[in-house]
Design a protein around this motif. Structure first.
Motif, PDB file in Angstrom:
ATOM      1  N   ASP A   1       0.860  -1.176   0.000  1.00  0.00           N
ATOM      2  CA  ASP A   1       0.000   0.000   0.000  1.00  0.00           C
ATOM      3  C   ASP A   1       0.897   1.227   0.000  1.00  0.00           C
ATOM      4  O   ASP A   1       1.909   1.253   0.702  1.00  0.00           O
ATOM      5  N   VAL A   2       0.528   2.248  -0.785  1.00  0.00           N
ATOM      6  CA  VAL A   2       1.301   3.482  -0.854  1.00  0.00           C
ATOM      7  C   VAL A   2       0.391   4.638  -0.471  1.00  0.00           C
ATOM      8  O   VAL A   2      -0.739   4.731  -0.938  1.00  0.00           O
ATOM      9  N   GLN A   3       0.885   5.508   0.398  1.00  0.00           N
ATOM     10  CA  GLN A   3       0.167   6.716   0.789  1.00  0.00           C
ATOM     11  C   GLN A   3       0.818   7.916   0.122  1.00  0.00           C
ATOM     12  O   GLN A   3       2.042   8.014   0.086  1.00  0.00           O
ATOM     13  N   VAL A   4      -0.023   8.809  -0.413  1.00  0.00           N
ATOM     14  CA  VAL A   4       0.445  10.073  -0.961  1.00  0.00           C
ATOM     15  C   VAL A   4      -0.004  11.144   0.021  1.00  0.00           C
ATOM     16  O   VAL A   4      -1.173  11.210   0.396  1.00  0.00           O
ATOM     17  N   LEU A   5       0.949  11.968   0.480  1.00  0.00           N
ATOM     18  CA  LEU A   5       0.701  12.928   1.559  1.00  0.00           C
ATOM     19  C   LEU A   5       1.035  14.340   1.121  1.00  0.00           C
ATOM     20  O   LEU A   5       1.903  14.550   0.277  1.00  0.00           O
ATOM     21  N   THR A   6       0.381  15.327   1.732  1.00  0.00           N
ATOM     22  CA  THR A   6       0.669  16.732   1.484  1.00  0.00           C
ATOM     23  C   THR A   6       1.175  17.389   2.761  1.00  0.00           C
ATOM     24  O   THR A   6       0.736  17.047   3.854  1.00  0.00           O
ATOM     25  N   SER A   7       2.095  18.326   2.599  1.00  0.00           N
ATOM     26  CA  SER A   7       2.605  19.046   3.767  1.00  0.00           C
ATOM     27  C   SER A   7       1.666  20.183   4.179  1.00  0.00           C
ATOM     28  O   SER A   7       1.768  20.681   5.294  1.00  0.00           O
ATOM     29  N   ASP A   8       0.760  20.600   3.291  1.00  0.00           N
ATOM     30  CA  ASP A   8      -0.140  21.712   3.603  1.00  0.00           C
ATOM     31  C   ASP A   8      -1.503  21.485   2.956  1.00  0.00           C
ATOM     32  O   ASP A   8      -1.717  21.857   1.800  1.00  0.00           O
ATOM     33  N   PRO A   9      -2.452  20.891   3.688  1.00  0.00           N
ATOM     34  CA  PRO A   9      -3.768  20.623   3.118  1.00  0.00           C
ATOM     35  C   PRO A   9      -4.574  21.888   2.803  1.00  0.00           C
ATOM     36  O   PRO A   9      -5.595  21.806   2.138  1.00  0.00           O
ATOM     37  N   ALA A  10      -4.115  23.055   3.230  1.00  0.00           N
ATOM     38  CA  ALA A  10      -4.780  24.305   2.848  1.00  0.00           C
ATOM     39  C   ALA A  10      -4.408  24.700   1.420  1.00  0.00           C
ATOM     40  O   ALA A  10      -5.071  25.538   0.807  1.00  0.00           O
ATOM     41  N   VAL A  11      -3.354  24.107   0.879  1.00  0.00           N
ATOM     42  CA  VAL A  11      -2.892  24.380  -0.491  1.00  0.00           C
ATOM     43  C   VAL A  11      -3.225  23.220  -1.410  1.00  0.00           C
ATOM     44  O   VAL A  11      -3.681  23.416  -2.539  1.00  0.00           O
ATOM     45  N   ALA A  12      -2.987  21.998  -0.963  1.00  0.00           N
ATOM     46  CA  ALA A  12      -3.203  20.809  -1.791  1.00  0.00           C
ATOM     47  C   ALA A  12      -3.821  19.704  -0.954  1.00  0.00           C
ATOM     48  O   ALA A  12      -3.311  19.379   0.114  1.00  0.00           O
ATOM     49  N   LEU A  13      -4.905  19.136  -1.450  1.00  0.00           N
ATOM     50  CA  LEU A  13      -5.504  17.960  -0.830  1.00  0.00           C
ATOM     51  C   LEU A  13      -5.124  16.742  -1.649  1.00  0.00           C
ATOM     52  O   LEU A  13      -5.045  16.811  -2.875  1.00  0.00           O
ATOM     53  N   VAL A  14      -4.890  15.616  -0.972  1.00  0.00           N
ATOM     54  CA  VAL A  14      -4.521  14.377  -1.646  1.00  0.00           C
ATOM     55  C   VAL A  14      -5.427  13.269  -1.124  1.00  0.00           C
ATOM     56  O   VAL A  14      -5.590  13.126   0.088  1.00  0.00           O
ATOM     57  N   ASP A  15      -6.024  12.483  -2.042  1.00  0.00           N
ATOM     58  CA  ASP A  15      -6.853  11.365  -1.585  1.00  0.00           C
ATOM     59  C   ASP A  15      -6.056  10.066  -1.615  1.00  0.00           C
ATOM     60  O   ASP A  15      -4.903  10.037  -2.040  1.00  0.00           O
ATOM     61  N   ASP A  16      -6.687   8.979  -1.160  1.00  0.00           N
ATOM     62  CA  ASP A  16      -6.008   7.685  -1.070  1.00  0.00           C
ATOM     63  C   ASP A  16      -5.573   7.139  -2.427  1.00  0.00           C
ATOM     64  O   ASP A  16      -4.673   6.324  -2.502  1.00  0.00           O
ATOM     65  N   GLY A  17      -6.206   7.599  -3.498  1.00  0.00           N
ATOM     66  CA  GLY A  17      -5.857   7.127  -4.832  1.00  0.00           C
ATOM     67  C   GLY A  17      -4.782   7.948  -5.517  1.00  0.00           C
ATOM     68  O   GLY A  17      -4.491   7.732  -6.688  1.00  0.00           O
ATOM     69  N   GLY A  18      -4.191   8.930  -4.803  1.00  0.00           N
ATOM     70  CA  GLY A  18      -3.129   9.750  -5.383  1.00  0.00           C
ATOM     71  C   GLY A  18      -3.630  10.951  -6.158  1.00  0.00           C
ATOM     72  O   GLY A  18      -2.869  11.599  -6.864  1.00  0.00           O
ATOM     73  N   LEU A  19      -4.924  11.291  -6.023  1.00  0.00           N
ATOM     74  CA  LEU A  19      -5.474  12.460  -6.701  1.00  0.00           C
ATOM     75  C   LEU A  19      -5.140  13.704  -5.884  1.00  0.00           C
ATOM     76  O   LEU A  19      -5.504  13.808  -4.717  1.00  0.00           O
ATOM     77  N   VAL A  20      -4.418  14.646  -6.506  1.00  0.00           N
ATOM     78  CA  VAL A  20      -4.016  15.889  -5.849  1.00  0.00           C
ATOM     79  C   VAL A  20      -4.894  17.002  -6.399  1.00  0.00           C
ATOM     80  O   VAL A  20      -5.031  17.155  -7.604  1.00  0.00           O
ATOM     81  N   ARG A  21      -5.488  17.797  -5.504  1.00  0.00           N
ATOM     82  CA  ARG A  21      -6.353  18.912  -5.893  1.00  0.00           C
ATOM     83  C   ARG A  21      -5.803  20.205  -5.310  1.00  0.00           C
ATOM     84  O   ARG A  21      -5.540  20.289  -4.118  1.00  0.00           O
ATOM     85  N   GLY A  22      -5.615  21.209  -6.172  1.00  0.00           N
ATOM     86  CA  GLY A  22      -5.220  22.536  -5.704  1.00  0.00           C
ATOM     87  C   GLY A  22      -6.404  23.204  -5.035  1.00  0.00           C
ATOM     88  O   GLY A  22      -7.476  23.302  -5.633  1.00  0.00           O
ATOM     89  N   VAL A  23      -6.235  23.638  -3.771  1.00  0.00           N
ATOM     90  CA  VAL A  23      -7.351  24.219  -3.025  1.00  0.00           C
ATOM     91  C   VAL A  23      -7.052  25.597  -2.455  1.00  0.00           C
ATOM     92  O   VAL A  23      -7.948  26.247  -1.937  1.00  0.00           O
ATOM     93  N   GLY A  24      -5.790  26.045  -2.516  1.00  0.00           N
ATOM     94  CA  GLY A  24      -5.461  27.338  -1.934  1.00  0.00           C
ATOM     95  C   GLY A  24      -4.169  27.895  -2.481  1.00  0.00           C
ATOM     96  O   GLY A  24      -3.455  27.235  -3.237  1.00  0.00           O
ATOM     97  N   VAL A  25      -3.884  29.117  -2.084  1.00  0.00           N
ATOM     98  CA  VAL A  25      -2.676  29.807  -2.522  1.00  0.00           C
ATOM     99  C   VAL A  25      -1.532  29.443  -1.594  1.00  0.00           C
ATOM    100  O   VAL A  25      -1.682  29.449  -0.379  1.00  0.00           O
ATOM    101  N   GLY A  26      -0.366  29.109  -2.161  1.00  0.00           N
ATOM    102  CA  GLY A  26       0.793  28.789  -1.346  1.00  0.00           C
ATOM    103  C   GLY A  26       1.630  27.689  -1.952  1.00  0.00           C
ATOM    104  O   GLY A  26       1.618  27.477  -3.158  1.00  0.00           O
ATOM    105  N   PHE A  27       2.373  26.985  -1.093  1.00  0.00           N
ATOM    106  CA  PHE A  27       3.257  25.906  -1.522  1.00  0.00           C
ATOM    107  C   PHE A  27       3.069  24.716  -0.599  1.00  0.00           C
ATOM    108  O   PHE A  27       2.993  24.866   0.616  1.00  0.00           O
TER     109      PHE A  27
END
Length: 105
Positions: free
Chosen positions: A65-91
């Motif tokens: 099993d592989v987890q994809v993680l984000t350091s800042d969920p206010a900027v990028a959300l990541v789901d269990d399937g590796g889908l990354v969504r831009g949600v805010g301004v930043g890095f």
């Protein structure tokens, strides 16, 4: 490791940089988790799917099993399937790991 940047502009675009990333496991130097290299610009709400790969001595292996993680969920959300969504301004840094290959503490 990947980077998601969302500049503070009227268009609110995010530059998603997925650098070639091979992180060693804590269990053995023979295992690593790799993300492919891509450069993308996203607007808030846009998505990209990342496909991390577990490698053993440089050869892809299955069964982890592989987890994809984000350091800042206010900027990028990541789901269990590796889908990354831009949600805010930043890095934010996006990383992948295989929990089974991490040492228990």
């Amino acid at each position: 490791m990947t980077g998601l940047r969302v500049p503070s502009t009227a268009a609110a675009a995010a530059a998603l940089i997925v650098a070639a990333c091979s992180l060693p496991s804590d269990v053995s130097d023979e295992f690593s988790v790799e993300l492919p290299e891509v450069d993308v610009i996203l607007t808030i709400g846009d998505t990209i799917r990342l496909f991390p790969t577990v490698l053993r001595n440089g050869t892809p292996v299955s069964g982890f099993d592989v987890q994809v993680l984000t350091s800042d969920p206010a900027v990028a959300l990541v789901d269990d399937g590796g889908l990354v969504r831009g949600v805010g301004v930043g890095f934010a840094e996006v990383t992948a790991l295989a929990p089974e290959l991490q040492n228990a503490e």
